[in-house]
Each structure stands twice: as structure tokens, then as C-alpha cells.
Design a protein around this motif. Structure first.
Motif, PDB file in Angstrom:
ATOM      1  N   GLY A  70    -125.099 -42.569  69.909  1.00 22.13           N
ATOM      2  CA  GLY A  70    -126.046 -41.943  68.989  1.00 22.13           C
ATOM      3  C   GLY A  70    -125.421 -40.846  68.147  1.00 22.13           C
ATOM      4  O   GLY A  70    -126.100 -39.879  67.793  1.00 22.13           O
ATOM      5  N   HIS A  76    -123.088 -35.186  65.464  1.00 21.91           N
ATOM      6  CA  HIS A  76    -122.417 -35.697  64.280  1.00 21.91           C
ATOM      7  C   HIS A  76    -120.932 -35.353  64.322  1.00 21.91           C
ATOM      8  O   HIS A  76    -120.516 -34.399  64.990  1.00 21.91           O
ATOM      9  CB  HIS A  76    -123.041 -35.120  63.002  1.00 21.91           C
ATOM     10  CG  HIS A  76    -122.800 -33.645  62.847  1.00 21.91           C
ATOM     11  ND1 HIS A  76    -123.596 -32.696  63.450  1.00 21.91           N
ATOM     12  CD2 HIS A  76    -121.825 -32.964  62.177  1.00 21.91           C
ATOM     13  CE1 HIS A  76    -123.139 -31.491  63.150  1.00 21.91           C
ATOM     14  NE2 HIS A  76    -122.074 -31.621  62.381  1.00 21.91           N
ATOM     15  N   ASP A  98    -123.474 -39.660  64.656  1.00 24.92           N
ATOM     16  CA  ASP A  98    -123.307 -40.039  63.265  1.00 24.92           C
ATOM     17  C   ASP A  98    -121.895 -39.690  62.804  1.00 24.92           C
ATOM     18  O   ASP A  98    -121.434 -38.552  62.977  1.00 24.92           O
ATOM     19  CB  ASP A  98    -124.338 -39.298  62.394  1.00 24.92           C
ATOM     20  CG  ASP A  98    -124.155 -39.594  60.926  1.00 24.92           C
ATOM     21  OD1 ASP A  98    -124.130 -40.783  60.559  1.00 24.92           O
ATOM     22  OD2 ASP A  98    -124.016 -38.633  60.135  1.00 24.92           O
ATOM     23  N   ARG A 156    -116.656 -46.842  65.149  1.00 27.97           N
ATOM     24  CA  ARG A 156    -118.071 -46.737  64.778  1.00 27.97           C
ATOM     25  C   ARG A 156    -118.971 -47.334  65.855  1.00 27.97           C
ATOM     26  O   ARG A 156    -120.079 -46.821  66.097  1.00 27.97           O
ATOM     27  CB  ARG A 156    -118.316 -47.430  63.438  1.00 27.97           C
ATOM     28  CG  ARG A 156    -117.691 -46.686  62.274  1.00 27.97           C
ATOM     29  CD  ARG A 156    -118.210 -47.179  60.931  1.00 27.97           C
ATOM     30  NE  ARG A 156    -117.564 -46.468  59.843  1.00 27.97           N
ATOM     31  CZ  ARG A 156    -117.947 -45.276  59.395  1.00 27.97           C
ATOM     32  NH1 ARG A 156    -118.996 -44.675  59.953  1.00 27.97           N
ATOM     33  NH2 ARG A 156    -117.311 -44.699  58.401  1.00 27.97           N
ATOM     34  N   GLY A 157    -118.529 -48.421  66.488  1.00 29.63           N
ATOM     35  CA  GLY A 157    -119.367 -49.015  67.532  1.00 29.63           C
ATOM     36  C   GLY A 157    -119.573 -48.058  68.692  1.00 29.63           C
ATOM     37  O   GLY A 157    -120.705 -47.898  69.182  1.00 29.63           O
ATOM     38  N   ARG A 158    -118.523 -47.389  69.146  1.00 33.48           N
ATOM     39  CA  ARG A 158    -118.651 -46.427  70.240  1.00 33.48           C
ATOM     40  C   ARG A 158    -119.527 -45.251  69.830  1.00 33.48           C
ATOM     41  O   ARG A 158    -120.341 -44.767  70.613  1.00 33.48           O
ATOM     42  CB  ARG A 158    -117.273 -45.935  70.653  1.00 33.48           C
ATOM     43  CG  ARG A 158    -117.283 -45.049  71.886  1.00 33.48           C
ATOM     44  CD  ARG A 158    -115.907 -44.460  72.143  1.00 33.48           C
ATOM     45  NE  ARG A 158    -114.874 -45.487  72.107  1.00 33.48           N
ATOM     46  CZ  ARG A 158    -113.575 -45.222  72.109  1.00 33.48           C
ATOM     47  NH1 ARG A 158    -113.155 -43.961  72.110  1.00 33.48           N
ATOM     48  NH2 ARG A 158    -112.699 -46.214  72.087  1.00 33.48           N
ATOM     49  N   ALA A 159    -119.384 -44.783  68.577  1.00 32.02           N
ATOM     50  CA  ALA A 159    -120.221 -43.673  68.121  1.00 32.02           C
ATOM     51  C   ALA A 159    -121.687 -44.074  68.046  1.00 32.02           C
ATOM     52  O   ALA A 159    -122.579 -43.290  68.400  1.00 32.02           O
ATOM     53  CB  ALA A 159    -119.728 -43.191  66.758  1.00 32.02           C
ATOM     54  N   THR A 160    -121.958 -45.309  67.628  1.00 28.84           N
ATOM     55  CA  THR A 160    -123.343 -45.786  67.555  1.00 28.84           C
ATOM     56  C   THR A 160    -123.955 -45.860  68.943  1.00 28.84           C
ATOM     57  O   THR A 160    -125.137 -45.518  69.142  1.00 28.84           O
ATOM     58  CB  THR A 160    -123.384 -47.150  66.854  1.00 28.84           C
ATOM     59  OG1 THR A 160    -122.805 -47.043  65.554  1.00 28.84           O
ATOM     60  CG2 THR A 160    -124.810 -47.657  66.742  1.00 28.84           C
ATOM     61  N   GLU A 161    -123.192 -46.323  69.943  1.00 31.17           N
ATOM     62  CA  GLU A 161    -123.701 -46.383  71.314  1.00 31.17           C
ATOM     63  C   GLU A 161    -124.091 -45.002  71.835  1.00 31.17           C
ATOM     64  O   GLU A 161    -125.060 -44.867  72.580  1.00 31.17           O
ATOM     65  CB  GLU A 161    -122.646 -47.000  72.230  1.00 31.17           C
ATOM     66  CG  GLU A 161    -122.360 -48.468  71.962  1.00 31.17           C
ATOM     67  CD  GLU A 161    -121.246 -48.993  72.839  1.00 31.17           C
ATOM     68  OE1 GLU A 161    -120.717 -48.190  73.656  1.00 31.17           O
ATOM     69  OE2 GLU A 161    -120.902 -50.191  72.737  1.00 31.17           O
TER      70      GLU A 161
END
Length: 390
Positions: A241, A280, A243, A234-239
Motif C-alpha cells: 500500500g 509514500h 505509493d 512497483r508490485g511489492r510497493a502495491t502489496e
């Protein structure tokens, strides 16, 4: 003491010829017996002082035992070479396709992998064997070609960072004015190149492990494994952008826990890596009939349908980004394909019209309910250790 000398070896044609000749000889004896035994009881008739050619007025003594014995011995003696010749001919006719198979197999084993038997007609057991061998030779040729292609690509991928590391060290050592800052910077770049090589070797190891087959089978829930993988991504996906959405329902299957986690991790990493900002990724698990289904759908660049099968081959990457970089090693979907094939799980990859991929893996559900593998432990058994992602 046993005699060390090997026994003389008779060819298959010689053995078949003797077998056929024996059969023909026995059949000749039976026919001869059926014909001669009734003749022994027939009385010959001769005309006696009659003008009419067809008048029969007297009888003679018939065929004697001595005449029958001599005639039968001559017939049996003549039948021996005839039976041997016929057996040799018939054996040669039946073994002709087998000789063609042997000659072609020798040529193929010498390196001529594109050659085929092509026995043709008539359709019998030997031609069926030839067809099976032709299919086997085709798979071997494809396997050897894929192996040579893989070795060439792996050598190229490993040589690039090694050459960069060597160049970096040579330039740094050749600089007479290099200070501590320059050396520290060179060491940091060398560490980055070493980490690149380490990740590549881990990916190659994961691919080889997947192609090696399933070493153990435990019962596990795909939804549980997916939650663990998503928690670390999740951290890599948040960086980036991106979802991450999940629709997880229990989906119990049996397989190698490490390999299945590697499959899921590579699917999620691939969906995050080959995506665009604001995109996404959706991961779903469900049970459908006798299958436990895992589906990963992501947005991203549009992919032509004719390029889908190429993506499961090692070192096949998508088009580079705007900066000309190629992220990843091109091994993610190859690892997924190898693990799915090892578990006999059908893998479906389709390009979405709006861009990105939809990947579905259908695992077989276990026939019996047994304790599930959980985080770290299972009742009475030590569970698997999560490997690093490939």
C-alpha cells in the motif's frame, strides 16, 4: 663470483655524524687558512735599547713557514675528534624524534593500536610526520575495530539460520511417525532458510564489492537506471500500500553501472521496507552544476538525529515492528554508503520531522560526453548485467 656476504650496515646516525663532522672539519680548514695566511706576511716588532716601554726602534723576522705548518697541523689534528664528537651529538639530537617514531611504531604493530606518537614541540618536519602517522594509526584502529565488529555480526547473522536449519532437520529425523506431508513441510522450511542465507550472502557480497572500489567507469543516466529499478519494485510497493512517485530528469554521471544500480535498488528497497501502510516514496534525479543528484524520500517511523550515522554501519536495523520482527539485514544503507564512497559521491542522510528519511547522493558529472549505457547494450560495447538486489 660475487661475495654472498652482506656489506656492513652503518646506522643513519653514523652516516649523519660523519657528514656533519666532515662539514665541521672543512669549515675549520677554511677558518684556519683565513687566519694564518695573513699572519705569514706580518713582521714582528721588538723594542731596541729603549727606556720607554712603548718605543719601537727595530724589526725582527716575523712568523716563519715552519712555525705556521706545525701550528696548522696541530690544530687540524685536534679538530678531528672535536668534529666527530660534535657531529655525533648533533645527529643524535636530530634523530631523537625519529627514534621515538620507530619505537612507537613497533609497539603499535605489536597490537597496541591505541598508542600514539605525540611528538609535540618543536614544530618541524619530523613532528609533522608524527602527526600524519598518528592520523594513520587512528584510521587503522577504527578500521580494525569495524572489521572485528563486522565479522562478529556476520557470524551471528549466518549462525542463526544455520542453527535453525539443523534443528529443523534433527526434529524431523527424530520423529518416528513422520509421513510424506511432514517431510515435505520440513523441506519447504529448509528451502526458506536456505533462501534467507543466500540473500544474506548476496548482501555481504554487494557490501564487499562496494568497499572494493570502482572496477570500471561508464557514462550513464541516473534517471534511466531509476526507471528500471522502479519497474521491478512497483508490485511489492502495491502489496504494502505504498505509493511510488518519481520526478526524473536527465542526470548523467560516470561510474560502475552495477554498483550504481545496487545503490539505487537498496535505497528504494529500504524506503519501501521501512515504511508504513499508505505511505509514500519519492525518487528524484536532476543535474545541479557539476553534480548529478539522486534523492530518495520516504515516509515512515520517526528517527532521532543522533541515530542517523549508526544506520550506515553494517547490521544496524531500525526498531522492530509491532510483531517484534526485524525486516532486512541491516546492510542496505551500509551498501549505499560504500558505493557512494567508492564513487567519491557525497552522501547526505537526514531524518524528516514527520517521519522517514531523505537520502541524497551527489555524483560527479563526466567532463566529456560519451555514449550512455542503456538497457543491455551500448554502441560498440556490451553493457553491464543487472545484479540481483542486495
Amino acid at each position: 663470483m660475487t661475495d654472498p656476504r652482506p656489506l656492513p650496515r652503518r646506522s643513519l646516525r653514523t652516516r649523519l655524524a660523519l657528514f656533519y663532522a666532515a662539514g665541521i672539519y672543512v669549515a675549520g680548514i677554511v677558518v684556519l687558512a683565513v687566519v694564518t695566511v695573513p699572519l705569514a706576511g706580518i713582521q714582528s716588532t721588538v723594542p731596541a735599547r729603549s727606556q720607554a716601554p712603548g718605543a719601537i726602534t727595530g724589526t725582527g723576522e716575523g712568523i716563519g713557514p715552519h712555525q705556521l705548518l706545525v701550528g696548522s697541523a696541530v690544530a687540524l689534528a685536534l679538530l678531528i675528534p672535536i668534529a666527530l664528537a660534535a657531529g655525533w651529538f648533533v645527529a643524535g639530537r636530530f634523530l631523537r624524534p625519529l627514534r621515538a617514531v620507530t619505537a612507537t611504531a613497533k609497539a603499535i604493530s605489536a597490537g597496541n593500536l591505541h598508542q600514539r606518537l605525540d611528538l609535540g614541540e618543536p614544530a618541524d618536519e619530523l613532528t609533522e610526520l608524527g602527526s600524519v602517522l598518528d592520523d594513520l594509526f587512528a584510521r587503522l584502529e577504527a578500521s580494525f575495530d569495524a572489521q572485528r565488529h563486522f565479522v562478529a555480526n556476520a557470524s551471528h547473522e549466518l549462525r542463526t539460520p544455520l542453527a535453525g536449519l539443523r534443528t529443523l532437520l534433527e526434529v524431523t529425523l527424530a520423529d518416528p511417525d513422520a509421513d510424506a506431508g511432514t517431510l515435505r513441510s520440513a523441506c519447504q522450511e529448509a528451502l526458506a532458510l536456505g533462501a534467507h542465507q543466500e540473500r544474506l550472502v548476496q548482501a555481504l557480497l554487494a557490501l564487499a564489492t562496494g568497499e572494493g572500489g570502482v572496477a570500471r567507469r561508464d557514462t550513464l543516466d541516473l534517471a534511466h537506471v531509476v526507471r528500471g529499478v522502479l519497474a521491478s519494485r512497483r508490485g511489492r510497493a502495491t502489496e504494502r500500500g505504498i505509493d511510488l512517485a518519481e520526478r526524473l530528469t536527465p542526470a548523467v554521471t560516470a561510474g560502475d553501472p552495477g554498483l550504481i544500480e545496487s545503490l539505487i535498488a537498496n535505497l528504494v528497497d529500504n524506503a519501501i521496507r521501512h515504511n508504513h501502510p499508505g505511505g509514500h516514496v519519492e525518487i528524484a534525479t536532476q543535474t545541479s552544476g557539476t553534480r548529478a543528484t539522486l534523492t530518495v524520500t520516504n515516509s515512515g517511523p520517526a528517527i532521532p538525529d543522533d541515530q542517523i550515522q549508526r544506520l550506515v554501519q553494517p547490521f544496524q536495523r531500525l526498531a522492530p515492528d509491532r510483531n517484534g520482527r526485524r525486516d532486512g539485514y541491516g546492510l542496505g544503507l551500509a551498501i549505499v554508503h560504500a558505493v557512494a564512497r567508492a564513487h567519491h559521491a557525497p552522501l547526505t542522510i537526514s531524518a524528516r520531522p514527520e517521519g522517514g528519511l531523505a537520502v541524497t547522493v551527489r555524483f560527479v558529472r563526466p567532463p566529456l560526453e560519451v555514449p550512455l549505457v542503456t538497457d543491455g547494450f551500448r554502441h560498440g560495447h556490451t553493457a553491464f548485467t543487472r545484479p540481483k538486489n542486495s
